[in-house]
Motif scaffolding. Sequence first.
Motif, PDB file in Angstrom:
ATOM      1  N   ASN A 101     -10.822 -25.486  40.461  1.00  0.00           N
ATOM      2  CA  ASN A 101     -10.179 -24.312  39.885  1.00  0.00           C
ATOM      3  C   ASN A 101      -9.194 -24.805  38.832  1.00  0.00           C
ATOM      4  N   LEU A 102      -9.521 -24.509  37.549  1.00  0.00           N
ATOM      5  CA  LEU A 102      -8.690 -24.976  36.438  1.00  0.00           C
ATOM      6  C   LEU A 102      -7.651 -23.908  36.119  1.00  0.00           C
ATOM      7  N   ASP A 103      -6.388 -24.271  36.275  1.00  0.00           N
ATOM      8  CA  ASP A 103      -5.285 -23.350  35.971  1.00  0.00           C
ATOM      9  C   ASP A 103      -4.803 -23.604  34.558  1.00  0.00           C
ATOM     10  N   TRP A 104      -4.948 -22.585  33.682  1.00  0.00           N
ATOM     11  CA  TRP A 104      -4.563 -22.740  32.283  1.00  0.00           C
ATOM     12  C   TRP A 104      -3.029 -22.680  32.152  1.00  0.00           C
ATOM     13  N   PRO A 105      -2.519 -23.296  31.062  1.00  0.00           N
ATOM     14  CA  PRO A 105      -1.064 -23.265  30.872  1.00  0.00           C
ATOM     15  C   PRO A 105      -0.568 -21.831  30.705  1.00  0.00           C
ATOM     16  N   SER A 106       0.710 -21.657  30.934  1.00  0.00           N
ATOM     17  CA  SER A 106       1.331 -20.336  30.781  1.00  0.00           C
ATOM     18  C   SER A 106       1.154 -19.844  29.357  1.00  0.00           C
ATOM     19  N   GLY A 107       0.779 -18.594  29.241  1.00  0.00           N
ATOM     20  CA  GLY A 107       0.580 -17.984  27.926  1.00  0.00           C
ATOM     21  C   GLY A 107      -0.838 -18.098  27.407  1.00  0.00           C
ATOM     22  N   TYR A 108      -1.757 -18.798  28.164  1.00  0.00           N
ATOM     23  CA  TYR A 108      -3.149 -18.960  27.736  1.00  0.00           C
ATOM     24  C   TYR A 108      -4.068 -18.262  28.726  1.00  0.00           C
ATOM     25  N   SER A 109      -5.095 -17.640  28.213  1.00  0.00           N
ATOM     26  CA  SER A 109      -6.103 -17.011  29.062  1.00  0.00           C
ATOM     27  C   SER A 109      -7.490 -17.336  28.503  1.00  0.00           C
ATOM     28  N   PHE A 110      -8.504 -17.286  29.389  1.00  0.00           N
ATOM     29  CA  PHE A 110      -9.876 -17.699  29.043  1.00  0.00           C
ATOM     30  C   PHE A 110     -10.867 -16.609  29.414  1.00  0.00           C
ATOM     31  N   ASP A 111     -11.723 -16.245  28.466  1.00  0.00           N
ATOM     32  CA  ASP A 111     -12.784 -15.253  28.705  1.00  0.00           C
ATOM     33  C   ASP A 111     -14.080 -16.022  28.929  1.00  0.00           C
ATOM     34  N   ALA A 112     -14.556 -16.057  30.194  1.00  0.00           N
ATOM     35  CA  ALA A 112     -15.754 -16.837  30.515  1.00  0.00           C
ATOM     36  C   ALA A 112     -17.004 -16.296  29.845  1.00  0.00           C
ATOM     37  N   SER A 113     -17.033 -14.975  29.592  1.00  0.00           N
ATOM     38  CA  SER A 113     -18.255 -14.395  29.007  1.00  0.00           C
ATOM     39  C   SER A 113     -18.436 -14.794  27.553  1.00  0.00           C
ATOM     40  N   THR A 114     -17.327 -15.103  26.862  1.00  0.00           N
ATOM     41  CA  THR A 114     -17.428 -15.467  25.435  1.00  0.00           C
ATOM     42  C   THR A 114     -16.928 -16.864  25.155  1.00  0.00           C
ATOM     43  N   SER A 115     -16.371 -17.549  26.173  1.00  0.00           N
ATOM     44  CA  SER A 115     -15.755 -18.865  26.033  1.00  0.00           C
ATOM     45  C   SER A 115     -14.574 -18.847  25.078  1.00  0.00           C
ATOM     46  N   GLN A 116     -13.946 -17.680  24.858  1.00  0.00           N
ATOM     47  CA  GLN A 116     -12.818 -17.582  23.928  1.00  0.00           C
ATOM     48  C   GLN A 116     -11.500 -17.734  24.682  1.00  0.00           C
ATOM     49  N   LEU A 117     -10.585 -18.438  23.977  1.00  0.00           N
ATOM     50  CA  LEU A 117      -9.235 -18.612  24.497  1.00  0.00           C
ATOM     51  C   LEU A 117      -8.282 -17.677  23.759  1.00  0.00           C
ATOM     52  N   SER A 118      -7.284 -17.205  24.493  1.00  0.00           N
ATOM     53  CA  SER A 118      -6.249 -16.370  23.874  1.00  0.00           C
ATOM     54  C   SER A 118      -4.884 -16.952  24.244  1.00  0.00           C
ATOM     55  N   SER A 119      -3.889 -16.733  23.343  1.00  0.00           N
ATOM     56  CA  SER A 119      -2.545 -17.239  23.607  1.00  0.00           C
ATOM     57  C   SER A 119      -1.521 -16.348  22.926  1.00  0.00           C
ATOM     58  N   THR A 120      -0.427 -16.204  23.592  1.00  0.00           N
ATOM     59  CA  THR A 120       0.667 -15.424  23.010  1.00  0.00           C
ATOM     60  C   THR A 120       1.746 -16.328  22.431  1.00  0.00           C
ATOM     61  N   SER A 121       1.522 -17.695  22.581  1.00  0.00           N
ATOM     62  CA  SER A 121       2.576 -18.602  22.148  1.00  0.00           C
ATOM     63  C   SER A 121       2.114 -19.642  21.137  1.00  0.00           C
ATOM     64  N   SER A 122       0.815 -19.704  20.863  1.00  0.00           N
ATOM     65  CA  SER A 122       0.306 -20.744  19.953  1.00  0.00           C
ATOM     66  C   SER A 122       0.094 -20.174  18.563  1.00  0.00           C
ATOM     67  N   PRO A 123       0.811 -20.718  17.555  1.00  0.00           N
ATOM     68  CA  PRO A 123       0.602 -20.252  16.169  1.00  0.00           C
ATOM     69  C   PRO A 123      -0.828 -20.499  15.702  1.00  0.00           C
ATOM     70  N   LYS A 124      -1.407 -21.618  16.129  1.00  0.00           N
ATOM     71  CA  LYS A 124      -2.771 -21.922  15.683  1.00  0.00           C
ATOM     72  C   LYS A 124      -3.758 -20.880  16.176  1.00  0.00           C
ATOM     73  N   MET A 125      -3.613 -20.438  17.420  1.00  0.00           N
ATOM     74  CA  MET A 125      -4.568 -19.490  17.977  1.00  0.00           C
ATOM     75  C   MET A 125      -4.369 -18.099  17.410  1.00  0.00           C
ATOM     76  N   SER A 126      -3.153 -17.806  16.930  1.00  0.00           N
ATOM     77  CA  SER A 126      -2.944 -16.506  16.291  1.00  0.00           C
ATOM     78  C   SER A 126      -3.493 -16.492  14.876  1.00  0.00           C
ATOM     79  N   ALA A 127      -3.597 -17.686  14.272  1.00  0.00           N
ATOM     80  CA  ALA A 127      -4.114 -17.759  12.899  1.00  0.00           C
ATOM     81  C   ALA A 127      -5.636 -17.681  12.858  1.00  0.00           C
ATOM     82  N   ALA A 128      -6.321 -18.164  13.907  1.00  0.00           N
ATOM     83  CA  ALA A 128      -7.790 -18.167  13.919  1.00  0.00           C
ATOM     84  C   ALA A 128      -8.261 -18.084  15.353  1.00  0.00           C
ATOM     85  N   PRO A 129      -9.449 -17.489  15.610  1.00  0.00           N
ATOM     86  CA  PRO A 129      -9.972 -17.408  16.972  1.00  0.00           C
ATOM     87  C   PRO A 129     -10.188 -18.805  17.545  1.00  0.00           C
TER      88      PRO A 129
END
Length: 703
Positions: free
Chosen positions: A44-72
């Motif tokens: 069971n992989l626990d992602w860092p705080s502020g990160y979430s993972f969508d298994a159906s699309t393999s997409q990561l989301s973050s509320t704290s990473s500037p890089k992830m807000s700039a591009a998917p």
Amino acid sequence: MKVSRNNTAAVSALLLTIVISMLSGCGSGPGSDGLEKKGGISLNLDWPSGYSFDASTSQLSSTSSPKMSAAPAYVTGCSVTVSGADMSPVTLDVPLSTGQVSGSVPPGERHFSVVVNTNIGLTFTGSTSATLVPGYNGVISIGLSVNSPPELSGISVSNSSPRKRESVTLTATVADQDTADTQSFTWGGGGGSVSGSGSSVGWSADKSGSYTVTVAASDGHGGVVRGSAVINVRNVTPVINYVAADMTTVSVGDVVNIDCSASDADGDRLSYTWSDGNGWVASGAASHYKVSLAGVTTLTCEVDDGDANGRASGSVRISASGSSSLAPTGVAALGGNTQVTITWNPVAGATSYNLYWSASPGVTTASSKIAGVNSPHMHTGLSNGTTYYYAVTAVGPSGESPLSAEVSAMPQAVVVIPNAPTGVTAVGGINQITVNWNLVPGATSYKIYWLTSPGVVPGLSAPNWMGTASRPFIHTTIDGLTTGVPHYYIVTAVNAAGEGLPSVEVSATAVVAGVTTVEGHVRYGNFVFVQGVTVQLYGAPSWSGGVASTLISDANGFYAFASVAYPASFDSTYIDLLYATLPNPPYTGITWGCTVAGTIATCDFELAKPSGVVITGNNANANLTITITPPIEAYSCDATISQGGPALASSGAPSLFTGAWVWSPTNPIAGLSPGLTYDLNYHCYDTFGNTVSYSVTPTSFIY
């Protein structure tokens, strides 16, 4: 490893399942590889705080990473490494499509490390340890930490255009958001040499040109950044320090010592080449020059460092007095058809050349002269077969040189290789074959080649050739001829220009020479005449043109012919004539017949039957005389008396019986009874005593 999926848009954990073959020796039973296959582990992989993972699309989301807000951001890869003190590390790459992977890991204290890669350079890592036992089923949680890759802001170069072998310093400036990370650097020289390590290194190159130097900075957590810098290395042209001669005012024939000095800022090894502009060259920084021309000569020294744009030159001038003394060398003369071609080596400084010639040796400047010539020169209008002699002088600013060495040549008509001979024939004879052909214009000799099979070609060696053959060529057993075997021939014509093409191939067969002897008096037989071969029969008559010149008899008056040489060609008419012209006594009782097949004639003759039986007297007469005339061709004859059965009386053994057989009271025929009728039989035989004979029809008489 299996990624658990659900219908929610995002989850806070990536659940991975690892199926491991346990080396326990117990469980549900061995697998195909002999190992126990039981037990499973879910990570069971626990992602860092502020990160979430969508298994159906393999997409990561973050509320704290500037890089992830700039591009998917997407997960692009995941791997699990299992290690332990008693095993080598095993790394399993997890397919994102299934999230499951199987491997073989023995039980024991094991360490699990997970690396998750993304498309924006961020990496997520985590690790934990667990003790594996056979049959273990459970969930192991691993907390992930996010890693930001290092960022390269630039590469500084202390000198982007250095000289060869000049060292420059390259410094890579790298920043990392993860301040705890330590970067390692890998440099690529791009054809040059790198010295040192870390973010700042030294670099140099031995040749001029453009070089691309590369660097890769790694933070040790999967983050890598790369960059490059271009350096243009230049070659410094050598510098001529001086070009000197120990004498600059000289006379023709003097030897001048010359020297050249140069330096190279790059430290290149230099090569030196001297020239005088008239064909003379020398190598080395120092050399010697023999003055051959009057006037001013410029001696040039060229220096080369072996790299692009690496040449420099300098010169020194010398002034010479006197006249040019070098006569032309390498003079040669070659004769042609009514002409001679003269060649020679060029002379430095010469502006033209004079050619002197004569029809006798000892050419001087008083001989015939052809002025202003150049090599090669063709002297035409000459007589073939006459030798001409030549010498050459060089003409330059200071006058004419001495004469060269004298050479000579003889013009000759052009000789053409002769054509192939025509009209070639081959005729077989007794122990020989005669080969003849038409004369070939221009040929001085001929060659003949032969084999006992078709396909003769020029170039055969002994014993299958005659190097100098005259026509006609008579091939005998001395030259390797085999009688009775076909021989195949070609002829070539030869002269001074070489051997011409071969003629058409011809063939012939030589017949066996010798004598065939038939013993005894020939009176019956079969004779075979071979074309051109003498057949010895008996006696010594001589035949010519089919007419018997002599015919001798033996002591008993029997005749035979001998030494019959059959003509060169068979003619059945001639054969009939041959035996029809026998002299007296005529062989009227012989029947002759001849047949011809190719080169063989076969002739047969037969004995005539006895004739002329005369019986005188009767049983009332004291004498009974029986007279029989035998054929003159017979060798031996006998007579018998019978009465429808075995012989009752006989003349005795076969003999040359030719007279009368006489019976009288004083010479009775034993075994006969008076008054009875008897048969008289008469026989003649051939020379071998064969019973192939003829007898008269029994003649009856009364005794």
